[in-house]
Design a protein around this motif. Structure first.
Motif, short mmCIF file in Angstrom:
data_model
loop_
_atom_site.label_atom_id
_atom_site.label_comp_id
_atom_site.label_asym_id
_atom_site.label_seq_id
_atom_site.Cartn_x
_atom_site.Cartn_y
_atom_site.Cartn_z
N ASP A 172 0.83 -1.20 0.00
CA ASP A 172 0.00 0.00 0.00
C ASP A 172 0.87 1.25 0.00
O ASP A 172 0.59 2.22 -0.72
N ILE A 173 1.93 1.25 0.80
CA ILE A 173 2.84 2.41 0.86
C ILE A 173 3.50 2.64 -0.49
O ILE A 173 3.57 3.77 -0.98
N LEU A 174 3.99 1.58 -1.11
CA LEU A 174 4.72 1.74 -2.36
C LEU A 174 3.82 2.08 -3.54
O LEU A 174 4.30 2.53 -4.57
N ASN A 175 2.53 1.89 -3.38
CA ASN A 175 1.59 2.29 -4.42
C ASN A 175 1.03 3.69 -4.19
O ASN A 175 0.20 4.16 -4.97
N SER A 176 1.48 4.35 -3.13
CA SER A 176 1.04 5.73 -2.88
C SER A 176 1.84 6.69 -3.74
O SER A 176 2.87 6.31 -4.32
N PRO A 177 1.43 7.93 -3.89
CA PRO A 177 2.15 8.90 -4.73
C PRO A 177 3.60 9.06 -4.28
O PRO A 177 3.90 8.98 -3.08
N PRO A 178 4.52 9.28 -5.23
CA PRO A 178 5.94 9.39 -4.88
C PRO A 178 6.25 10.43 -3.81
O PRO A 178 7.14 10.23 -2.99
N GLU A 179 5.50 11.52 -3.79
CA GLU A 179 5.80 12.58 -2.83
C GLU A 179 5.40 12.22 -1.40
O GLU A 179 5.82 12.91 -0.44
N THR A 180 4.61 11.16 -1.22
CA THR A 180 4.26 10.71 0.13
C THR A 180 4.82 9.32 0.45
O THR A 180 4.88 8.93 1.61
N ARG A 181 5.25 8.62 -0.57
CA ARG A 181 5.67 7.22 -0.43
C ARG A 181 6.78 7.04 0.60
O ARG A 181 6.68 6.22 1.52
N PHE A 182 7.85 7.81 0.46
CA PHE A 182 9.01 7.59 1.31
C PHE A 182 8.83 8.20 2.69
O PHE A 182 9.45 7.74 3.65
N VAL A 183 7.96 9.19 2.81
CA VAL A 183 7.61 9.70 4.14
C VAL A 183 6.90 8.60 4.92
O VAL A 183 7.25 8.31 6.08
N ARG A 184 5.92 7.97 4.30
CA ARG A 184 5.17 6.91 4.96
C ARG A 184 6.07 5.73 5.31
O ARG A 184 5.98 5.16 6.40
N LEU A 185 6.93 5.35 4.37
CA LEU A 185 7.81 4.21 4.61
C LEU A 185 8.79 4.51 5.75
O LEU A 185 9.01 3.67 6.64
N ALA A 186 9.37 5.71 5.74
CA ALA A 186 10.32 6.08 6.79
C ALA A 186 9.64 6.11 8.16
O ALA A 186 10.26 5.76 9.17
N GLU A 187 8.39 6.54 8.21
CA GLU A 187 7.65 6.53 9.48
C GLU A 187 7.49 5.10 9.99
O GLU A 187 7.70 4.83 11.18
N GLN A 188 7.13 4.18 9.10
CA GLN A 188 6.96 2.78 9.49
C GLN A 188 8.27 2.17 9.97
O GLN A 188 8.29 1.34 10.88
#
Length: 247
Positions: free
Chosen positions: A157-173
């Protein structure tokens, strides 16, 4: 090996796979004459001389050092972690400080986890890059545990999110934002860096170029004065440095 932000998503299992360098086109063997020590400018240390290179790496040491060591590394690579633990202190203290050797790290991004950590290691600019990278390598086991804990569904789900939010979400996890926040990168600064898709593209383009120009197949891979050398551990790399005149 073309990579882009649209092609980057890969399975969590693949992201946690082992790393390792391919066979090297080795530099010529045989000892060279010892290079002369070069004193740093008054009141300075060569290890404090850090700058970005044309190749996109970060280099520490005398910019005119006759012996130039480059490491293509991944923060999610266990062999890179081992090398960092073995090598960073003696390489800095015994070789870089002599002015004979410069040491450059070029990020070779393997996966989205690695890319997130690489972006954050550069978020404070060149000066803190080496200590942040060393500490991020030390966080590797915890990062993997958090990645496994999130599961494939969340990861996908994270990697299918828009690029500008993808790595923010992943880094939070992965706990990376709080990890770097404890080391001087504010939460807002970290999120801004992770949302900057140009930085991610630059790192991936650099990885592609390394594969094309030097046939880099795995990490860590080392160049000594522009030629690949055998070895992924400090003992082997140090031998090559001495042969090149760093002794």
């Amino acid at each position: 090996m073309r990579k882009s932000l649209t092609l980057l998503p890969i399975s969590l299992a693949l992201a946690l796979s082992a790393c390792g360098g391919g066979a090297a086109d080795t530099a010529a063997s045989g000892a060279s004459e010892a290079a002369a020590e070069v004193k740093a400018p008054a009141g300075q240390k060569w290890s404090d001389t850090v700058s970005k290179t044309d190749a996109g790496g970060i280099v520490m040491g005398n910019p005119d050092a006759p012996i130039k060591l480059v490491e293509y590394m991944s923060i999610t690579c266990s062999h890179c972690k081992d090398f960092g633990e073995q090598a960073f202190a003696p390489l800095r203290d015994n070789y870089v400080e002599s002015g004979r050797v410069s040491f450059e790290i070029r990020n070779f991004v393997r996966d989205p986890l690695d890319l997130s950590a690489a972006i954050l290691s550069r978020c404070g600019g060149e000066a803190p890059f080496f200590p942040l990278t060393e500490q991020a390598l030390g966080y590797q086991t915890t990062m993997f545990e958090k990645a496994q804990g999130m599961g494939e569904a969340t990861y996908g789900d994270i990697l299918n999110s828009p690029p500008e939010t993808r790595f923010v979400r992943l880094a939070e996890q992965l706990g990376l934002i709080s990890f770097f926040q404890q080391r001087g990168i504010s939460e807002d600064q970290a999120k801004a860096c992770l949302a900057d898709t140009a930085t991610a593209e630059t790192l991936m383009n650099g990885t592609q170029k390394a594969a094309e120009d030097f046939n880099i197949e795995g990490t860590p891979t080392f160049l000594l004065n522009g030629q690949k050398i055998d070895g992924t551990n400090w003992a082997m790399v140090e031998t090559k440095l001495k042969e090149a005149g760093a002794r």
